[in-house]
Motif scaffolding. Structure first.
Motif, PDB file in Angstrom:
ATOM      1  N   ALA A   1       0.838  -1.198   0.000  1.00 22.06           N
ATOM      2  CA  ALA A   1       0.000   0.000   0.000  1.00 22.06           C
ATOM      3  C   ALA A   1       0.871   1.245   0.000  1.00 22.06           C
ATOM      4  O   ALA A   1       1.958   1.280   0.552  1.00 22.06           O
TER       5      ALA A   1
ATOM      6  N   SER B   1      -5.924  -4.310   1.567  1.00 23.12           N
ATOM      7  CA  SER B   1      -5.526  -5.580   2.180  1.00 23.12           C
ATOM      8  C   SER B   1      -4.383  -5.402   3.169  1.00 23.12           C
ATOM      9  O   SER B   1      -4.153  -6.271   4.014  1.00 23.12           O
ATOM     10  N   ASN B   2      -3.665  -4.284   3.083  1.00 23.23           N
ATOM     11  CA  ASN B   2      -2.544  -4.052   3.986  1.00 23.23           C
ATOM     12  C   ASN B   2      -2.908  -3.187   5.187  1.00 23.23           C
ATOM     13  O   ASN B   2      -2.048  -2.842   5.982  1.00 23.23           O
TER      14      ASN B   2
ATOM     15  N   SER C   1      -3.703   2.789  -0.767  1.00 22.43           N
ATOM     16  CA  SER C   1      -4.256   2.342  -2.036  1.00 22.43           C
ATOM     17  C   SER C   1      -4.538   0.853  -2.053  1.00 22.43           C
ATOM     18  O   SER C   1      -5.202   0.366  -2.968  1.00 22.43           O
ATOM     19  N   ASP C   2      -4.040   0.105  -1.069  1.00 17.81           N
ATOM     20  CA  ASP C   2      -4.249  -1.338  -1.005  1.00 17.81           C
ATOM     21  C   ASP C   2      -4.910  -1.696   0.318  1.00 17.81           C
ATOM     22  O   ASP C   2      -4.232  -1.845   1.334  1.00 17.81           O
TER      23      ASP C   2
END
Length: 214
Positions: free
Chosen positions: A2, A130-131, A127-128
């Motif tokens: 991210a 999942s992290n 931006s991610d």
């Protein structure tokens, strides 16, 4: 991995862009000019309108041993347009220089109040998804993330439209979480006593303090 926005760059922009005269004052003096207002779309406060602030400080004024406050500012009035280079949502911020870190540079930390919801901060910070780790900071809903290249961020909710955030480089996420959990709510007087300044820095004038020392 991210992406975490690089706050150090935003802080540099502050010194370059927030040039002008500053009128510092007391709680009563400044609040006569600061009209409580909701953030505009995108989290940016309307020009000339400052939300009700929710100040926060470290118990010993700094994050820990070896740390030094370098700047702490809340812009009001026209000054909000240049605060942190116009970064959306910023209500106030404090910067700290820390002990030497890996690579020869000093550790860095910012403590910032945002007139944005937790979800708005999350959307702008990473931006991610999942992290991102969700959790709790001192009884408040929170999230945090570490990017080895950009640093660590811990953000927690104060109200539905106000958050507090710590960002750091040069320290571990565990250390930052411990520092975040030590942060306490503060009155305006306590925030000023810890080194904060309230100012209206007008572009085009040249006597605006650019550090906590004035």
């Amino acid at each position: 991995m991210a992406h975490v926005k690089r706050w150090a760059l935003a802080m540099v922009l502050t010194s370059l862009l927030a040039l002008g005269a500053c009128d510092s004052g007391s709680d009563s003096d400044d609040k006569s000019d600061a009209k409580p207002g909701a953030a505009a779309p995108g989290g940016q406060s309307n020009p000339g309108e400052a939300p009700d602030p929710h100040y926060a400080v470290f118990p010993s004024k700094v994050p820990g041993t070896g740390w030094e406050l370098t700047e702490a500012t809340r812009q009001i009035g026209t000054g909000r347009e240049v605060q942190l280079g116009g970064l959306p949502g910023v209500d106030w911020y404090a910067e700290f220089d820390g002990p030497p870190a890996e690579g020869g540079t000093n550790a860095y930390l910012s403590l910032t109040g945002y007139s944005q919801s937790l979800e708005e901060r999350r959307a702008e910070s990473v931006s991610d998804p999942s992290n991102v780790t969700e959790g709790d900071i001192s009884g408040h809903k929170a999230f945090w993330i570490l990017d080895p290249e950009d640093g660590a961020v811990v953000t927690w909710e104060i109200t539905s439209d106000y958050t507090i955030e710590v960002f750091s480089t040069g320290i571990s996420l565990g250390e930052l979480l411990a520092m975040a959990r030590s942060v306490k709510d503060a009155s305006e007087a306590e925030w000023v006593a810890a080194g904060g300044q309230i100012a209206d820095c007008k572009p085009g004038q040249d006597d605006c303090p650019d550090s906590a020392d004035g």
